[in-house]
Write a protein that holds these residues in place. Structure first.
Motif, short mmCIF file in Angstrom:
data_model
loop_
_atom_site.label_atom_id
_atom_site.label_comp_id
_atom_site.label_asym_id
_atom_site.label_seq_id
_atom_site.Cartn_x
_atom_site.Cartn_y
_atom_site.Cartn_z
N ALA A 51 0.82 -1.22 0.00
CA ALA A 51 0.00 0.00 0.00
C ALA A 51 0.85 1.26 0.00
O ALA A 51 0.58 2.21 0.74
N LEU A 52 1.87 1.28 -0.84
CA LEU A 52 2.67 2.51 -0.99
C LEU A 52 1.97 3.42 -1.98
O LEU A 52 1.36 2.94 -2.93
N TYR A 53 2.07 4.72 -1.75
CA TYR A 53 1.45 5.66 -2.68
C TYR A 53 2.29 5.69 -3.96
O TYR A 53 3.44 6.13 -3.93
N PRO A 54 1.74 5.21 -5.08
CA PRO A 54 2.58 4.97 -6.26
C PRO A 54 3.15 6.24 -6.89
O PRO A 54 4.17 6.17 -7.57
N HIS A 55 2.50 7.38 -6.66
CA HIS A 55 2.95 8.60 -7.32
C HIS A 55 3.95 9.37 -6.47
O HIS A 55 4.41 10.43 -6.87
N MET A 56 4.26 8.86 -5.28
CA MET A 56 5.20 9.59 -4.42
C MET A 56 6.52 8.82 -4.36
O MET A 56 6.55 7.60 -4.46
N ASN B 297 6.66 9.04 0.55
CA ASN B 297 5.83 8.00 1.15
C ASN B 297 6.05 7.94 2.66
O ASN B 297 5.12 7.86 3.44
N PHE C 281 4.86 11.19 4.52
CA PHE C 281 3.47 11.63 4.35
C PHE C 281 2.74 11.87 5.68
O PHE C 281 2.17 12.94 5.91
#
Lengths: 363, 281
Positions: free
Chosen positions: A86-91, A96, A99
């Motif tokens: 569940a890593l934020y793909p755009h960061m 990440n 955040f």
């Protein structure tokens, strides 16, 4: 830092399905507790209730001394590591990890320090500017751990974090997470269906089935003194052998009889079971194959269906007295597939279970 | 050898078919461009493959015609199309997110309701729409041309399927645990992930709104507020004495230029958009 207490917690979904009928569980401060069980046993639901991602239908949940039933996830002072990272793909990795701290409006220098510190511990420093897409599975999982670490939460929740990794990486990450627990000194709750992970990492293990806790104890106790057939079968690899047997009274005490084998046992717990059927449990490693162990009435002879050479030991698969059995013997004992092998049941290591209830009679 | 020859034949056939298709698609653009360079009488004489010399005359005529305010038409069309694209994509993504990420009792009926609106043609509700905006005092303003884009069922459905394939709920949960509010999660986590879908739908909405004639023709009466399609229609219905085909072609050319530029710039996204949403990445 905080312990977690479940008091008569019930979880029923909107469609009327009750997954947790009545949960009472006390996790101590700074403890590493592993929730383990087959899929659908309610372990993930339990974890998600701690996180606040699932509501509680009845009962009370405390983190520390605070009642958490109606507290939203962000106010629970917890961090969670998910199975799919569940890593934020755009960061980037850095963003990440930062955040949560950014949201808390912590000063920039402080965020930077914390992120770099966590990255250092996890060996991620050189990847800080990369996006999750450019990382391997193991690295992603470490980023997920790092994201949880920087927040310095009072409870760390991990939902099957290693199940997407290959075997070698899993072993590596296992020790890394254990080390992390010692370093951080925080309460860890870890969900897995893999008993090896549970045994190697947990201070205490909570074995669950159908939403009910079967046994909550140290790995040693679970292994040596399982409280019922389910726990006995779930913990240990390969699985414990179960054989239908009959208890007989002998001159010296009692004996558990199956096939041509008679395992003597002097324990009085067997008295009510004389003449009755029980389930005998014997772990594969407690079937002995060396010459010095053989010769008593506690031996069995069977044809080897399959032999698996594992290196230091060999697994022998065979049928005996109507049960499929596995023995784990030193690889010095050569018993190729199709040959006859004689093994002895270690009488001090047997487990007897009530056939009706499945509860343990003696360990 | 035989095999090689068949595959060669196939390639030739494919190229011939593709060339014919490309010709059919592009020929009209060619006519348009050529005719925009010719004057009225040349155009009336029939078609020619060779460009004429009246390009700048036509351009000058169009720009200086006080009755056809092309520049303000471009401005109006740009404002309306850009606002419609922004509103349609943002709010459709928001609605789709609401239905995708939250569990609530009327979720299914809400979804079906939106899908029902999808099959309703604009013309059916046009009369009611005009009455509504008249009462709201929005007649003859640009607002009614883009505000309704907030409710765009087709864009919603596209966003919804894209989320199903590309937005794991774990991400939302992770953001919640990280302390992000629901709105912030949408704006900072969900929207960036939706970027490809938003790009595609923004282009489509932009083009549809740019070409829209029906509603603007009903709503706008002021010359200065007219969008390009109405201006083109006005040119075509101009009285016989003033009718100048060269001008008409020039306005059409001007009106399609921004779309062509957008298409060329974003063709990568448009092609991606065709396959988007269906395949799990």
């Amino acid at each position: 830092m905080a312990g977690i207490t479940f008091k008569n917690v019930v979880k029923t979904y909107d469609n009327g399905v009750t997954v947790i009928p009545d949960l009472n569980l006390e996790i101590k401060d700074k403890e590493f507790v592993v929730l383990v069980g087959p899929s659908g046993c309610g372990k993930s639901t339990t974890l998600r209730m701690i996180a606040g991602l699932e509501g509680i239908s009845e009962g009370d949940l405390y983190i520390g001394d605070t009642l958490m039933n109606a507290v939203p996830p962000k106010s629970r002072d917890i961090a969670m590591v998910f199975q799919n990272y569940a890593l934020y793909p755009h960061m980037t990795v850095y963003k990440n990890m930062a955040f949560a701290l950014t949201l808390k409006k912590e000063p920039k220098e402080e965020i930077d320090r914390k992120v770099r510190e966590a990255a250092e511990i996890l060996g991620l420093t050189e990847y800080l500017d990369r996006k999750p897409k450019a990382l391997s599975g193991g690295q992603r999982q470490r980023v997920a751990l790092g994201r949880a670490m920087v927040r310095n939460p009072s409870v760390f929740l991990l939902d099957e974090p290693l199940s997407n990794l290959d075997a070698k990486l899993r072993t590596e990450m296992r020790s890394q997470i254990s080390k992390l627990h010692k370093q951080l000194g925080t309460t860890f709750v870890y969900v897995t269906h893999d008993q090896t992970e549970a045994m190697t990492m947990g201070d205490r293990i909570c074995v669950m089935k159908d939403g009910i806790i079967q046994q909550f104890d140290t790995p040693q106790t679970l292994y040596h003194k399982p409280c019922n057939l389910f726990v006995a079968g779930f913990i240990g690899s390969p699985q414990m052998n179960f054989i239908d047997a009959v208890v007989e009274k002998t001159d010296t005490g009692y004996a558990v009889v199956f096939g041509d084998t008679k395992v003597p046992c002097g324990r009085e717990e067997l008295a009510p079971y004389v003449g009755k059927e029980v389930v005998l449990g014997i772990r594969p490693e407690h079937l002995l194959g060396e010459d010095k162990d053989l010769g008593g009435t506690n031996t069995l002879t069977a044809e080897v269906d399959l032999d698996e050479m594992m290196g230091s030991e060999t697994f022998l698969y065979f049928n005996y007295a109507g049960a499929k059995m596995i023995a784990k013997v030193p690889s010095s004992i050569v018993a190729p597939t199709g040959s006859m092998v004689t093994l002895a049941v270690d009488p001090t290591r047997i487990h007897i279970f009530d056939k009706e209830s499945g509860e343990v009679v003696l360990n | 050898m035989q095999e090689k020859r068949t595959s060669y034949g196939r390639t030739v056939l494919a190229y011939v078919v593709l060339i014919i298709l490309a010709f059919l698609c592009l020929f009209f653009f060619y006519i348009l461009i050529i005719n925009a360079t010719r004057n009225h009488s040349q155009i009336q004489q029939g078609f020619s493959f060779i460009p004429g010399g009246s390009f700048f005359v036509n351009f000058h005529n169009v720009i200086n015609d006080a009755n056809i305010p092309v520049l303000s038409g471009i401005k109006n069309s740009l404002i309306v199309s850009a606002c419609a694209a922004a509103l349609a994509t943002y709010f459709s993504a928001l609605t789709a997110y609401g239905l995708y990420a939250y569990e609530f009792k009327l979720k299914r009926p809400a979804f079906i309701f939106i899908m029902l609106i999808l099959v309703m043609p604009t013309q059916v509700s046009a009369l009611g729409f005009i009455r509504l905006i008249t009462q709201m005092g929005m007649m003859n303003t640009l607002w009614p041309l883009f505000l309704p884009s907030i409710a765009a069922p087709a864009v919603f459905y596209f966003m919804y399927s894209y989320m199903q394939s590309s937005l794991p709920l774990e991400l939302v949960e992770a953001a919640r645990i990280d302390g992000s509010s629901e709105f912030r999660t949408f704006n900072r986590i969900v929207l960036p992930i939706m970027k490809p879908a938003i790009a595609v739908q923004a282009i489509f909405t932009f083009v549809t709104t740019w070409n829209n004639f029906f509603i603007p023709a009903l709503v706008i009466t002021d010359n200065s507020k007219k969008t390009l399609p109405i201006l083109i229609a006005a040119l075509r219905s101009a009285d016989f004495m003033k009718f100048d085909m060269g001008k008409v072609y020039m306005v059409v050319l001007i009106s399609i230029l921004p779309i062509i530029i957008i298409y060329i710039l974003l063709s990568r996204y448009i092609i991606a958009g065709v396959t988007l949403g269906g395949v799990k990445e």
